[in-house]
Design a protein around this motif. Structure first.
Motif, PDB file in Angstrom:
ATOM      1  N   ARG A 216      34.436 -32.354 -39.546  1.00  0.00           N
ATOM      2  CA  ARG A 216      33.054 -32.199 -40.010  1.00  0.00           C
ATOM      3  C   ARG A 216      32.269 -33.494 -39.788  1.00  0.00           C
ATOM      4  NH1 ARG A 216      35.176 -29.809 -44.701  1.00  0.00           N
ATOM      5  NH2 ARG A 216      34.518 -31.615 -45.951  1.00  0.00           N
ATOM      6  N   ALA A 217      32.898 -34.620 -40.081  1.00  0.00           N
ATOM      7  CA  ALA A 217      32.232 -35.912 -39.881  1.00  0.00           C
ATOM      8  C   ALA A 217      31.938 -36.137 -38.399  1.00  0.00           C
ATOM      9  CB  ALA A 217      33.097 -37.043 -40.434  1.00  0.00           C
ATOM     10  N   CYS A 221      28.393 -32.546 -39.477  1.00  0.00           N
ATOM     11  CA  CYS A 221      28.114 -31.528 -40.495  1.00  0.00           C
ATOM     12  C   CYS A 221      27.730 -32.271 -41.769  1.00  0.00           C
ATOM     13  CB  CYS A 221      29.336 -30.649 -40.727  1.00  0.00           C
ATOM     14  SG  CYS A 221      30.043 -29.953 -39.220  1.00  0.00           S
ATOM     15  N   ASN A 222      26.467 -32.321 -42.083  1.00  0.00           N
ATOM     16  CA  ASN A 222      25.992 -33.145 -43.192  1.00  0.00           C
ATOM     17  C   ASN A 222      26.444 -32.632 -44.552  1.00  0.00           C
ATOM     18  OD1 ASN A 222      24.653 -35.008 -41.541  1.00  0.00           O
ATOM     19  ND2 ASN A 222      22.887 -33.645 -41.349  1.00  0.00           N
ATOM     20  N   ALA A 223      26.623 -31.329 -44.667  1.00  0.00           N
ATOM     21  CA  ALA A 223      27.058 -30.749 -45.938  1.00  0.00           C
ATOM     22  C   ALA A 223      28.552 -30.465 -45.905  1.00  0.00           C
ATOM     23  CB  ALA A 223      26.295 -29.461 -46.218  1.00  0.00           C
ATOM     24  N   ARG A 224      29.233 -30.741 -47.019  1.00  0.00           N
ATOM     25  CA  ARG A 224      30.659 -30.408 -47.092  1.00  0.00           C
ATOM     26  C   ARG A 224      30.872 -28.903 -47.017  1.00  0.00           C
ATOM     27  NH1 ARG A 224      33.887 -34.059 -51.570  1.00  0.00           N
ATOM     28  NH2 ARG A 224      33.439 -36.108 -50.674  1.00  0.00           N
ATOM     29  N   GLN A 225      30.037 -28.189 -47.747  1.00  0.00           N
ATOM     30  CA  GLN A 225      30.203 -26.739 -47.789  1.00  0.00           C
ATOM     31  C   GLN A 225      29.666 -26.111 -46.500  1.00  0.00           C
ATOM     32  OE1 GLN A 225      27.926 -28.390 -49.380  1.00  0.00           O
ATOM     33  NE2 GLN A 225      26.019 -27.249 -49.643  1.00  0.00           N
ATOM     34  N   PRO A 226      30.229 -24.983 -46.073  1.00  0.00           N
ATOM     35  CA  PRO A 226      29.724 -24.310 -44.871  1.00  0.00           C
ATOM     36  C   PRO A 226      28.346 -23.720 -45.123  1.00  0.00           C
ATOM     37  CG  PRO A 226      31.321 -22.927 -45.973  1.00  0.00           C
ATOM     38  CD  PRO A 226      31.336 -24.233 -46.701  1.00  0.00           C
ATOM     39  N   GLU A 227      27.596 -23.530 -44.057  1.00  0.00           N
ATOM     40  CA  GLU A 227      26.278 -22.928 -44.236  1.00  0.00           C
ATOM     41  C   GLU A 227      26.389 -21.450 -44.573  1.00  0.00           C
ATOM     42  OE1 GLU A 227      24.852 -20.657 -41.919  1.00  0.00           O
ATOM     43  OE2 GLU A 227      26.399 -20.745 -40.373  1.00  0.00           O
ATOM     44  N   LEU A 237      36.353 -16.060 -44.475  1.00  0.00           N
ATOM     45  CA  LEU A 237      35.855 -16.914 -43.397  1.00  0.00           C
ATOM     46  C   LEU A 237      34.798 -17.885 -43.910  1.00  0.00           C
ATOM     47  CD1 LEU A 237      36.068 -13.714 -42.080  1.00  0.00           C
ATOM     48  CD2 LEU A 237      36.090 -15.165 -40.069  1.00  0.00           C
ATOM     49  N   ARG A 238      34.828 -19.098 -43.327  1.00  0.00           N
ATOM     50  CA  ARG A 238      33.826 -20.115 -43.639  1.00  0.00           C
ATOM     51  C   ARG A 238      33.276 -20.614 -42.305  1.00  0.00           C
ATOM     52  NH1 ARG A 238      34.261 -21.184 -48.954  1.00  0.00           N
ATOM     53  NH2 ARG A 238      33.332 -23.264 -49.002  1.00  0.00           N
ATOM     54  N   HIS A 239      31.943 -20.747 -42.243  1.00  0.00           N
ATOM     55  CA  HIS A 239      31.275 -21.014 -40.970  1.00  0.00           C
ATOM     56  C   HIS A 239      30.417 -22.277 -41.065  1.00  0.00           C
ATOM     57  CE1 HIS A 239      32.138 -16.673 -40.236  1.00  0.00           C
ATOM     58  NE2 HIS A 239      31.734 -16.538 -41.486  1.00  0.00           N
ATOM     59  N   ALA A 244      25.325 -31.047 -36.375  1.00  0.00           N
ATOM     60  CA  ALA A 244      24.531 -31.700 -35.333  1.00  0.00           C
ATOM     61  C   ALA A 244      25.035 -31.322 -33.943  1.00  0.00           C
ATOM     62  CB  ALA A 244      24.576 -33.212 -35.528  1.00  0.00           C
ATOM     63  N   ALA A 245      26.334 -31.122 -33.815  1.00  0.00           N
ATOM     64  CA  ALA A 245      26.936 -30.719 -32.541  1.00  0.00           C
ATOM     65  C   ALA A 245      28.243 -29.997 -32.827  1.00  0.00           C
ATOM     66  CB  ALA A 245      27.182 -31.934 -31.645  1.00  0.00           C
ATOM     67  N   GLY A 246      28.677 -29.202 -31.875  1.00  0.00           N
ATOM     68  CA  GLY A 246      29.924 -28.473 -32.065  1.00  0.00           C
ATOM     69  C   GLY A 246      29.785 -27.356 -33.087  1.00  0.00           C
ATOM     70  N   GLU A 247      30.927 -26.825 -33.486  1.00  0.00           N
ATOM     71  CA  GLU A 247      30.969 -25.700 -34.423  1.00  0.00           C
ATOM     72  C   GLU A 247      32.365 -25.653 -35.020  1.00  0.00           C
ATOM     73  OE1 GLU A 247      31.364 -20.833 -34.060  1.00  0.00           O
ATOM     74  OE2 GLU A 247      30.595 -21.996 -32.370  1.00  0.00           O
TER      75      GLU A 247
END
Length: 276
Positions: A216-217, A221-227, A237-239, A244-247
């Protein structure tokens, strides 16, 4: 003398043609292809290939068994070249293993180099230069997928580890963002979500949650939790798709050390949805 030279030339030509035929026909369950560093199995589609799918077996497994797997059959049916390399580390706990990065371990072969060698050879054989690549793996093979995604992110277009993540000590960060879909069994006792130790703590399986934190870092991914989170029958599932990049995708299932029903098709769908 001319007759001798002519006969020699004929023998040499026949030998060369036989060697070429053998190299072109390798890859089935009984006849692995050989490189300088190891062996692999492969299957090709009957149409012009649109990419490559690589699947790494678990510790003690064999590449040939994956040719008839759901991912192997599905990849070929969809038009991909399927590659199933063989791990080989004599003297290790499993001879057929991968050089997973872990505290207190060493390996006779660098499998990142081996996978690059295999992919380069298959690309040259099949004309798949520049086409998308999916790297998947199970258990120890899944851990190798995490290592490749972290240290060599340009190796593949997308990464699909199953029941295996980083081992301790975890990296602080990875080289670049990647697309990664991790799948794990809620009741996995072989590779628990939190990991487990061997040899009195000398070697420790990494924590999946900690592995996800590292990625995530890296992906921004600015938020710990998934969007977004979702449920599909027995799947959770968690998405993380707003990084900012990737997935990053995480899929948990109620089973143990294995894949949930439909895993292969889902991974191929996800791979293709990302531009494969």
């Amino acid at each position: 003398m001319r007759l001798i030279l002519a006969a020699f030339s004929t023998v040499l030509a026949c030998t060369t043609m036989t060697a070429l035929a053998q190299s072109e026909s390798c890859g089935d369950a009984e006849t692995p292809c050989e490189t300088a560093m190891g062996t692999y199995h492969m299957a090709e589609p009957t149409v012009a290939p649109k990419g490559i799918v690589i699947h790494l077996h678990g510790g003690g497994g064999r590449g040939r068994g994956l040719l008839n797997s759901g991912l192997g059959r599905g990849a070929v049916a969809r038009g991909y070249v399927f590659i199933a390399p063989n791990g080989f580390h004599p003297g290790n706990r499993w001879e057929r293993d991968w050089s997973v990065r872990a505290k207190g371990t060493s390996h006779p072969r660098n499998d990142a180099d081996f996978l690059r060698e295999v992919t380069a050879e298959v690309t040259a054989k099949t004309g798949t230069e520049g086409l998308p690549v999916l790297l998947a793996g199970f258990s120890r093979g899944g851990s190798m997928v995490w290592d490749m995604a972290c240290t060599d992110p340009e190796f593949a277009t997308a990464y699909a580890p199953l029941a295996g993540a980083f081992w301790d000590d975890l990296p602080d960060t990875c080289a670049a963002p990647v697309r990664l879909f991790h799948t794990h069994g809620w009741n996995d006792r072989t590779v628990p979500l939190e990991g487990r130790s061997f040899g009195g703590g000398a070697v420790v399986q990494g924590d999946v949650w900690a592995s996800l934190k590292v990625l995530r870092a890296t992906n921004g991914c600015n938020a710990r939790q998934p969007e977004r989170s979702s449920f599909e029958n027995d799947l959770w599932l968690r998405h993380w798709t707003d990084c900012a990049a990737g997935e990053i995708q995480l899929m948990l299932h109620k089973g143990g050390h294995g894949a949930p029903k439909g895993w292969a098709g889902r991974m191929l769908d996800w791979f293709e949805a990302g531009g494969a």
